[in-house]
Design an enzyme around this catalytic site. Structure first.
Site, PDB file in Angstrom:
ATOM      1  N   ASP A 140      -7.595  39.493 -14.497  1.00 26.22           N
ATOM      2  CA  ASP A 140      -9.002  39.117 -14.629  1.00 26.22           C
ATOM      3  C   ASP A 140      -9.125  37.599 -14.581  1.00 26.22           C
ATOM      4  O   ASP A 140      -8.202  36.871 -14.962  1.00 26.22           O
ATOM      5  CB  ASP A 140      -9.572  39.616 -15.966  1.00 26.22           C
ATOM      6  CG  ASP A 140      -9.669  41.133 -16.021  1.00 26.22           C
ATOM      7  OD1 ASP A 140      -9.646  41.773 -14.958  1.00 26.22           O
ATOM      8  OD2 ASP A 140      -9.769  41.670 -17.143  1.00 26.22           O
ATOM      9  N   ARG A 141     -10.275  37.138 -14.150  1.00 25.20           N
ATOM     10  CA  ARG A 141     -10.504  35.691 -14.013  1.00 25.20           C
ATOM     11  C   ARG A 141     -10.215  34.935 -15.313  1.00 25.20           C
ATOM     12  O   ARG A 141      -9.628  33.858 -15.300  1.00 25.20           O
ATOM     13  CB  ARG A 141     -11.952  35.452 -13.583  1.00 25.20           C
ATOM     14  CG  ARG A 141     -12.303  33.982 -13.387  1.00 25.20           C
ATOM     15  CD  ARG A 141     -13.746  33.825 -12.962  1.00 25.20           C
ATOM     16  NE  ARG A 141     -14.085  32.426 -12.756  1.00 25.20           N
ATOM     17  CZ  ARG A 141     -15.282  31.995 -12.397  1.00 25.20           C
ATOM     18  NH1 ARG A 141     -16.266  32.853 -12.198  1.00 25.20           N
ATOM     19  NH2 ARG A 141     -15.508  30.701 -12.241  1.00 25.20           N
TER      20      ARG A 141
END
Length: 315
Positions: A140-141
């Protein structure tokens, strides 16, 4: 590309479909254009027309016609060069087969969804001579830590095989809100992914979802928090984050599934304003005949500072 190219297929490229080879070779060219030049016979293999399903072999000579790359698909000219250079210093392991990077929180693994670039685009900018760079998995970012990139197609195939066979070990560490229940060492709860009209992805525990399992282990208890090790047995979107929420202990700094009041307090008290989820360790084999390799990624400064602050409150 302004002229015809002739490409001789090597052993590492062999075995894939011609359409997939062209999608990689002609980065930035729309798939519709690639299938059009195949359909029209502009692409030739050993001077013969081929269908998209043809599997290229070592020694094949592929004729690639001139193809215009759309401006919107090219590497963005406003790419943040500072961030690109910072990624070079975050490489923690590299060989002829793979790169492992300690991905900073806040940087996506790839561009899209309004983001001009991600880690993979930045690495391709850093290594223009690299013929092949592809993500093995994703983070995930807002998650930091070990991110594995393949430098060869054969490496990508073997690493994906290890992922499918659950032989690629991924270990995370996270700070959860509250006291993690001792009885919860494994969360086995199906996850269903929904995409809102805004494009935002939201995942929830739902019997209609896909089977999802995460193993948790308490590493340290704090006043109001628990440091946990998380090992995903399956690999679903936002899995660790949603399973932590399901266990009653959402992760610190999680804007989707967390506790906004506590996150605000941590920001005001310690200046901590990121998701506390870190991919700490990877264990895998680069090649079939090689020994297992273990690569670990250190915490960044915000996590280190928060841990020092919380240590004073440890019980």
């Amino acid at each position: 590309m302004s002229k015809v190219q002739f490409v001789t297929i090597d052993a590492d490229q062999a075995g894939q479909r011609i359409d997939n080879f062209l999608i990689t070779f002609l980065k930035g060219v729309p798939k519709s254009r690639i299938y059009r030049i195949l359909r029209k016979g502009e692409v030739r293999v050993n001077k013969k027309r081929v269908k998209p399903v043809y599997k290229i072999q070592a020694g094949d000579q592929v004729r690639v016609p001139p193809v215009e790359v759309s401006q919107s698909s090219e590497a963005p000219i406003n790419i943040n060069l500072d961030k690109v250079q910072q990624l070079e210093s975050q490489i923690i392991y590299e060989s002829d087969h793979v790169i492992v990077i300690n991905k900073p929180s806040g940087i996506a693994v790839h561009g899209g969804s309004g983001l001009s670039f991600g880690v993979i685009e930045a690495l391709r900018q850093l290594r223009p001579e690299a013929r092949y760079l592809e993500l093995v998995h994703r983070l995930d970012r807002d998650t930091s830590g070990c991110l594995l990139i393949a430098k060869k197609r054969s490496a990508l195939r073997y690493l994906h095989e290890q992922l499918r066979d659950k032989k690629l070990y991924k270990e995370y560490v996270a700070l959860a809100v509250g006291r993690w229940p001792k009885s919860t060492q494994r969360v086995d709860a199906p996850l269903l992914k929904n995409t809102l009209k805004s494009g935002e992805r939201i995942v929830k525990v739902d019997e209609a979802g896909k089977p999802s399992i995460t193993d948790f282990k308490i590493e340290r208890k704090y006043d109001g928090f628990t440091l946990v090790q998380a090992v995903p047995v399956t690999g679903r979107t936002h899995q660790i984050r949603v399973h932590a929420q399901f266990a009653g202990c959402p992760l610190v700094g999680d804007p989707k599934y967390g506790n906004s009041d506590i996150d605000r307090e941590l920001n005001e008290s310690f200046g901590f304003n990121r998701l506390f989820l870190h991919a700490r360790k990877l264990k895998f084999r680069e090649q079939r005949d090689s020994k297992p390799l273990v690569v670990s990624a250190e915490f960044d400064e915000p996590i280190e500072q928060l841990m020092k602050s919380l240590n004073n409150e440890a019980i």
